[in-house]
Design a protein around this motif. Structure first.
Motif, PDB file in Angstrom:
ATOM      1  N   SER A   1       0.769  -1.155   0.008  1.00  0.00           N
ATOM      2  CA  SER A   1      -0.093  -0.095  -0.145  1.00  0.00           C
ATOM      3  C   SER A   1       0.737   1.460  -0.004  1.00  0.00           C
ATOM      4  CB  SER A   1      -1.040   0.208   1.419  1.00  0.00           C
ATOM      5  OG  SER A   1      -0.248   0.029   2.468  1.00  0.00           O
ATOM      6  N   ASP A   2       2.132   1.202   0.322  1.00  0.00           N
ATOM      7  CA  ASP A   2       2.914   2.381   0.188  1.00  0.00           C
ATOM      8  C   ASP A   2       3.509   2.578  -1.062  1.00  0.00           C
ATOM      9  OD1 ASP A   2       2.489   2.995   2.984  1.00  0.00           O
ATOM     10  OD2 ASP A   2       3.990   1.554   3.726  1.00  0.00           O
ATOM     11  N   ILE A   3       3.569   1.815  -1.866  1.00  0.00           N
ATOM     12  CA  ILE A   3       4.203   1.938  -3.151  1.00  0.00           C
ATOM     13  C   ILE A   3       3.284   2.947  -3.993  1.00  0.00           C
ATOM     14  CG2 ILE A   3       4.884   0.681  -5.484  1.00  0.00           C
ATOM     15  CD1 ILE A   3       5.223  -1.924  -4.000  1.00  0.00           C
ATOM     16  N   LYS A   4       3.996   3.740  -4.780  1.00  0.00           N
ATOM     17  CA  LYS A   4       3.423   4.837  -5.354  1.00  0.00           C
ATOM     18  C   LYS A   4       2.989   4.238  -6.774  1.00  0.00           C
ATOM     19  CE  LYS A   4       5.355   9.304  -3.406  1.00  0.00           C
ATOM     20  NZ  LYS A   4       5.953  10.584  -3.957  1.00  0.00           N
ATOM     21  N   THR A   5       1.792   4.682  -7.361  1.00  0.00           N
ATOM     22  CA  THR A   5       1.091   4.184  -8.310  1.00  0.00           C
ATOM     23  C   THR A   5       1.096   5.004  -9.581  1.00  0.00           C
ATOM     24  OG1 THR A   5      -0.202   2.589  -6.774  1.00  0.00           O
ATOM     25  CG2 THR A   5      -0.898   2.901  -8.990  1.00  0.00           C
TER      26      THR A   5
ATOM     27  N   GLY B   1      10.500   3.176  -8.895  1.00  0.00           N
ATOM     28  CA  GLY B   1       9.872   2.476  -7.826  1.00  0.00           C
ATOM     29  C   GLY B   1       8.366   2.635  -7.892  1.00  0.00           C
ATOM     30  N   PHE B   2       7.679   2.888  -8.948  1.00  0.00           N
ATOM     31  CA  PHE B   2       6.197   2.861  -9.098  1.00  0.00           C
ATOM     32  C   PHE B   2       5.767   1.638  -9.669  1.00  0.00           C
ATOM     33  CE2 PHE B   2       7.789   7.362  -9.473  1.00  0.00           C
ATOM     34  CZ  PHE B   2       6.502   7.930  -8.988  1.00  0.00           C
ATOM     35  N   ARG B   3       4.305   1.260  -8.985  1.00  0.00           N
ATOM     36  CA  ARG B   3       3.745   0.426  -9.786  1.00  0.00           C
ATOM     37  C   ARG B   3       2.776   1.205 -10.876  1.00  0.00           C
ATOM     38  NH1 ARG B   3       0.356  -0.731  -5.924  1.00  0.00           N
ATOM     39  NH2 ARG B   3       1.050  -2.542  -4.781  1.00  0.00           N
ATOM     40  N   VAL B   4       2.997   0.280 -12.339  1.00  0.00           N
ATOM     41  CA  VAL B   4       2.316   0.940 -13.144  1.00  0.00           C
ATOM     42  C   VAL B   4       1.140   0.046 -13.762  1.00  0.00           C
ATOM     43  CG1 VAL B   4       2.786   2.039 -15.185  1.00  0.00           C
ATOM     44  CG2 VAL B   4       4.516   2.021 -13.793  1.00  0.00           C
TER      45      VAL B   4
ATOM     46  N   LEU C   1      -4.011   7.746  -6.573  1.00  0.00           N
ATOM     47  CA  LEU C   1      -3.251   7.481  -8.093  1.00  0.00           C
ATOM     48  C   LEU C   1      -2.186   8.670  -8.065  1.00  0.00           C
ATOM     49  CD1 LEU C   1      -2.669   6.077 -10.576  1.00  0.00           C
ATOM     50  CD2 LEU C   1      -4.409   7.477 -11.548  1.00  0.00           C
ATOM     51  N   ASP C   2      -0.892   8.233  -8.049  1.00  0.00           N
ATOM     52  CA  ASP C   2       0.304   9.406  -8.002  1.00  0.00           C
ATOM     53  C   ASP C   2       0.296  10.075  -9.138  1.00  0.00           C
ATOM     54  OD1 ASP C   2       1.303   8.985  -4.904  1.00  0.00           O
ATOM     55  OD2 ASP C   2       0.935   7.056  -5.697  1.00  0.00           O
ATOM     56  N   ILE C   3       0.307   9.330 -10.429  1.00  0.00           N
ATOM     57  CA  ILE C   3       0.690   9.897 -11.710  1.00  0.00           C
ATOM     58  C   ILE C   3      -0.553   9.331 -12.714  1.00  0.00           C
ATOM     59  CG2 ILE C   3       2.066   9.958 -13.676  1.00  0.00           C
ATOM     60  CD1 ILE C   3       4.497   9.475 -11.592  1.00  0.00           C
ATOM     61  N   LEU C   4      -1.046  10.158 -13.324  1.00  0.00           N
ATOM     62  CA  LEU C   4      -1.712   9.899 -14.615  1.00  0.00           C
ATOM     63  C   LEU C   4      -1.003  10.479 -15.712  1.00  0.00           C
ATOM     64  CD1 LEU C   4      -4.194   8.900 -16.293  1.00  0.00           C
ATOM     65  CD2 LEU C   4      -5.521  11.215 -15.607  1.00  0.00           C
ATOM     66  N   TYR C   5      -0.563   9.550 -16.769  1.00  0.00           N
ATOM     67  CA  TYR C   5       0.397   9.867 -17.840  1.00  0.00           C
ATOM     68  C   TYR C   5      -0.533   9.685 -18.973  1.00  0.00           C
ATOM     69  CZ  TYR C   5       4.941  10.909 -20.185  1.00  0.00           C
ATOM     70  OH  TYR C   5       5.800  11.420 -20.833  1.00  0.00           O
ATOM     71  N   ASN C   6      -0.902  10.808 -19.718  1.00  0.00           N
ATOM     72  CA  ASN C   6      -2.002  10.875 -20.752  1.00  0.00           C
ATOM     73  C   ASN C   6      -1.038  10.742 -22.049  1.00  0.00           C
ATOM     74  OD1 ASN C   6      -4.721  11.097 -19.790  1.00  0.00           O
ATOM     75  ND2 ASN C   6      -3.994  12.905 -18.820  1.00  0.00           N
ATOM     76  N   ASN C   7      -0.887   9.823 -22.628  1.00  0.00           N
ATOM     77  CA  ASN C   7       0.292   9.673 -23.584  1.00  0.00           C
ATOM     78  C   ASN C   7      -0.278   9.259 -24.928  1.00  0.00           C
ATOM     79  OD1 ASN C   7       3.046   9.119 -25.014  1.00  0.00           O
ATOM     80  ND2 ASN C   7       2.229   7.022 -24.752  1.00  0.00           N
TER      81      ASN C   7
ATOM     82  N   LYS D   1      12.178  12.291 -14.588  1.00  0.00           N
ATOM     83  CA  LYS D   1      12.925  13.148 -13.565  1.00  0.00           C
ATOM     84  C   LYS D   1      12.151  14.421 -13.457  1.00  0.00           C
ATOM     85  CE  LYS D   1      17.351  13.089 -14.492  1.00  0.00           C
ATOM     86  NZ  LYS D   1      18.715  13.223 -14.768  1.00  0.00           N
ATOM     87  N   ASP D   2      11.382  14.876 -14.430  1.00  0.00           N
ATOM     88  CA  ASP D   2      10.601  16.145 -14.224  1.00  0.00           C
ATOM     89  C   ASP D   2       9.412  15.678 -13.397  1.00  0.00           C
ATOM     90  OD1 ASP D   2      12.033  18.049 -16.163  1.00  0.00           O
ATOM     91  OD2 ASP D   2      11.122  16.822 -17.785  1.00  0.00           O
ATOM     92  N   ILE D   3       8.958  14.730 -13.300  1.00  0.00           N
ATOM     93  CA  ILE D   3       7.852  14.242 -12.808  1.00  0.00           C
ATOM     94  C   ILE D   3       8.100  14.093 -11.227  1.00  0.00           C
ATOM     95  CG2 ILE D   3       6.130  12.416 -12.324  1.00  0.00           C
ATOM     96  CD1 ILE D   3       6.092  11.723 -15.216  1.00  0.00           C
ATOM     97  N   VAL D   4       9.240  13.426 -11.046  1.00  0.00           N
ATOM     98  CA  VAL D   4       9.515  13.291  -9.457  1.00  0.00           C
ATOM     99  C   VAL D   4       9.859  14.557  -8.989  1.00  0.00           C
ATOM    100  CG1 VAL D   4       9.941  10.778  -9.837  1.00  0.00           C
ATOM    101  CG2 VAL D   4      11.890  12.223 -10.391  1.00  0.00           C
TER     102      VAL D   4
END
Length: 295
Positions: A4-8, A30-33, A84-90, A236-239
């Motif tokens: 539960s501590d892993i960033k997603t 270190g993210f779960r994707v 949800l830590d990151i939403l990457y709209n690609n 790198k920009d994201i983190v």
């Protein structure tokens, strides 16, 4: 670290190119994707390279609103602490074609994928980003700020995303959610549009066909950045704790953006005509017109 501590993170258009490389880079950080794409066979292979549940393939057609709603329901039951830590709209489609030759069907599909799909998935998943004070990323394009012939429709879709991202940034700032608009230059991917010029096109003559073919392979001839290097820079920009809104990544991204900002438009267009052989197209058209008048 507990599960539960892993960033997603969630990445759309993740089966190839930038999206595929971003998934790898996020895992490295270190993210779960949740890796989303219409085809998940490549993602399933990728997921086997990592420990269980580090890369989770998810079939998604971003142009289908019902599928986005189902994704939201799925995440509601699977996301730890509804975060949800990151939403990457690609996800995206290319379109290299004279503006007047783009069919209504293709126009609608392009905007569904490149614009409306991103807006829908952002609105549907925003509560998860607010819960985590996360980051929303969009893959923008130099096409949205520059002048690339035979790319008007694609450019319009990217310009729409740029403006959406910038206004979204202002609206989400009060929730401590960052929004990053990655204005992307040359990157080595397989997104190039190879569709032929229709025979009823006003550009369907040797010089016009040559100019279009020259435009299709523009990126490949201009030393594009590898998708892996691009992904490394953007992650790198994201983190980073910085909050820049627009970032410029990929070959020539910063240079061309500065040119468009300060050069007079007549000069930009003159260079474009030379670079993309539009001067030859115009000369051939005028010659044909004169020949027709003489007859």
């Amino acid at each position: 670290m507990s599960t539960s501590d892993i960033k997603t993170a969630l990445v759309t258009g993740a089966s190839s190119g930038i999206g595929y490389a971003v998934v790898r880079e996020l895992v490295k950080n270190g993210f779960r994707v949740y890796a989303c794409a219409r085809r998940v066979d490549l993602l399933e292979q990728l997921s086997k390279e990592y420990e269980p549940h580090r890369v989770i393939p998810y079939p998604l057609d971003i142009s289908n609103f019902e599928e986005i709603v189902l994704l939201k329901e799925y995440l509601s039951t699977h996301l730890p602490r509804q975060r949800l830590d990151i939403l990457y709209n690609n996800a995206g489609q290319s379109c290299t074609m004279p503006a007047v030759d783009v069919t209504n069907e293709r126009l609608n599909q392009l905007f569904q994928v490149n614009v409306i799909g991103h807006m829908n998935i952002t609105s549907q998943l925003c509560k998860f980003l607010i819960n985590s004070k996360g980051t929303i990323v969009f893959t923008g394009s130099l096409s949205g700020v520059s002048v690339f012939p035979f790319g008007a429709v694609y450019a319009a879709s990217k310009a729409a995303i740029h403006q959406y991202a910038r206004v979204l940034h202002a609206e989400m700032k009060m929730f401590d959610v960052r929004v990053i608009n990655a204005i992307t230059g040359g990157v080595s991917t397989d997104i190039a549009d190879t569709k032929p010029l229709p025979e009823n096109s006003p550009f369907y003559f040797p010089e016009g066909i040559e100019a279009l073919e020259n435009r299709k392979f523009m990126a490949a001839r201009n030393f594009p950045m590898s998708a892996e290097t691009y992904a490394e820079k953007v992650v790198k920009d994201i983190v980073s704790p910085k909050d820049p809104v627009d970032i410029y990544r990929g070959s020539l991204a910063t240079l061309i953006s500065w040119i468009m900002m300060f050069a007079p438009y007549w000069l930009v267009e003159w260079v474009v005509f030379k670079k993309f052989k539009l001067d030859k197209v115009e000369k051939a058209l005028r010659k044909r017109s004169e020949t027709t008048k003489e007859k």
